[in-house]
Scaffold this active site. Structure first.
Site, short mmCIF file in Angstrom:
data_model
loop_
_atom_site.label_atom_id
_atom_site.label_comp_id
_atom_site.label_asym_id
_atom_site.label_seq_id
_atom_site.Cartn_x
_atom_site.Cartn_y
_atom_site.Cartn_z
N ARG A 1 1.14 12.35 -9.25
CA ARG A 1 1.68 10.99 -9.07
C ARG A 1 3.09 10.86 -9.62
O ARG A 1 3.88 10.02 -9.18
CB ARG A 1 0.80 9.97 -9.79
N GLU B 1 0.85 -1.20 0.00
CA GLU B 1 0.00 0.00 0.00
C GLU B 1 0.88 1.24 0.00
O GLU B 1 1.93 1.26 0.64
CB GLU B 1 -0.88 0.02 1.26
N THR C 1 -9.85 1.28 4.40
CA THR C 1 -9.72 0.44 3.20
C THR C 1 -9.22 -0.96 3.57
O THR C 1 -9.84 -1.96 3.22
CB THR C 1 -8.71 1.08 2.21
N LEU C 2 -8.11 -1.02 4.29
CA LEU C 2 -7.55 -2.33 4.61
C LEU C 2 -8.41 -3.07 5.63
O LEU C 2 -8.54 -4.29 5.56
CB LEU C 2 -6.11 -2.19 5.11
N ASP D 1 -4.13 5.56 5.94
CA ASP D 1 -4.62 6.82 6.50
C ASP D 1 -5.58 6.48 7.66
O ASP D 1 -5.14 6.24 8.78
CB ASP D 1 -5.29 7.60 5.36
P1 IMP Z 1 -7.65 4.83 4.30
O1 IMP Z 1 -8.71 3.84 3.88
O2 IMP Z 1 -8.23 6.03 4.99
O3 IMP Z 1 -6.53 4.20 5.09
O4 IMP Z 1 -7.07 5.46 2.99
C1 IMP Z 1 -6.24 4.82 2.18
C2 IMP Z 1 -6.17 5.44 0.78
O5 IMP Z 1 -6.52 6.83 0.74
C3 IMP Z 1 -4.75 5.36 0.31
O6 IMP Z 1 -4.50 4.13 -0.30
C4 IMP Z 1 -4.64 6.54 -0.63
O7 IMP Z 1 -5.04 6.14 -1.92
C5 IMP Z 1 -5.62 7.56 -0.09
N1 IMP Z 1 -4.92 8.59 0.73
C6 IMP Z 1 -4.92 8.70 2.06
N2 IMP Z 1 -4.18 9.75 2.47
C7 IMP Z 1 -3.67 10.32 1.35
C8 IMP Z 1 -2.80 11.47 1.12
O8 IMP Z 1 -2.32 12.17 2.03
N3 IMP Z 1 -2.50 11.72 -0.18
C9 IMP Z 1 -3.00 10.99 -1.22
N4 IMP Z 1 -3.79 9.91 -1.05
C10 IMP Z 1 -4.14 9.59 0.23
MG MG Z 2 -4.13 3.71 -2.29
#
Ligand code: IMP
Ligand code: MG
Length: 178
Positions: free
Chosen positions: A168, A102, A110-111, A106
């Site tokens: 990116r 990954e 997601t995970l 954040d």
């Molecule tokens: P989570 O489900 O909140 O852990 O988010 C995970 C996904 O959100 C990551 O795989 C990223 O694609 C996106 N994401 C989270 N924080 C950032 C950031 O600061 N910049 C860009 N993408 C982010």
């Molecule tokens: Mg991602």
């Protein structure tokens, strides 16, 4: 310090290409040690992790496989939240040593939703390798077995990570300017 502009926002330098490369070499060294003889299967989650996945994979000296998936979330008609499903996961995980790649963890949502689907296939082991983690943003705690950097709860771009589709291609990581 040179700011860059992505869409309507300014970002300031945060991690250099060299810092990123050193961190990835350290992760690869650990994985080379931990997975010798185990032929691990890497599952890289697109889009954000494509650059990280490519760079870490090049530093592996053991036999290893890699596949790429996308996660799609749907809002169920009655369910309260999103259900996340994998697109493109066409390899059997049973008895495999699986490592998820990954870009960033954040909130962990997601995970948290996706890992049970992988566990269900009964891999021999399942570990997480993430380049970045924002501990302060945690809603769903995720055990990250291989981590590049803990970072503050700031939005970042570059090295595969985007802000609304852009950024990116930047080889370094920038964070939202104050
Ligand atoms: P989570 O489900 O909140 O852990 O988010 C995970 C996904 O959100 C990551 O795989 C990223 O694609 C996106 N994401 C989270 N924080 C950032 C950031 O600061 N910049 C860009 N993408 C982010
Ligand atoms: Mg991602």
């Amino acid at each position: 310090m040179s700011l860059i502009r992505v869409h309507d926002k300014n970002f300031e330098p945060y991690l250099t290409a060299e810092q990123i490369d050193t961190a990835i070499q350290n992760l690869a060294n650990q994985i080379n040690r931990d997975y010798a003889g185990k032929k691990p299967l890497f599952i890289a989650i697109l889009n954000g992790s494509f650059m990280f996945a490519s760079d870490i994979f090049k530093k592996l000296t053991i036999d290893a496989e890699i596949c790429f998936i996308k996660l799609a979330s749907y809002r169920g008609t009655k369910s309260t939240g999103h259900v996340i499903t994998a697109i493109g996961l066409d390899i059997d995980l049973i008895h495999r040593h699986v490592i998820i790649i990954e870009d960033i963890v954040d909130t962990g949502k997601t995970l948290d939703q996706f890992l049970p689907q992988l566990q269900y296939q009964q891999p021999a082991s399942l570990k997480i390798c993430a380049l970045l983690h924002k501990p302060e943003a945690t809603v769903h705690p995720i055990p990250i077995d291989y981590l590049g950097f803990k970072i503050p709860n700031k939005f970042v771009v570059g090295y595969g990570l985007d802000y609304d589709g852009l950024g990116r291609n930047i080889p370094e990581i920038y964070k939202l300017a104050e």
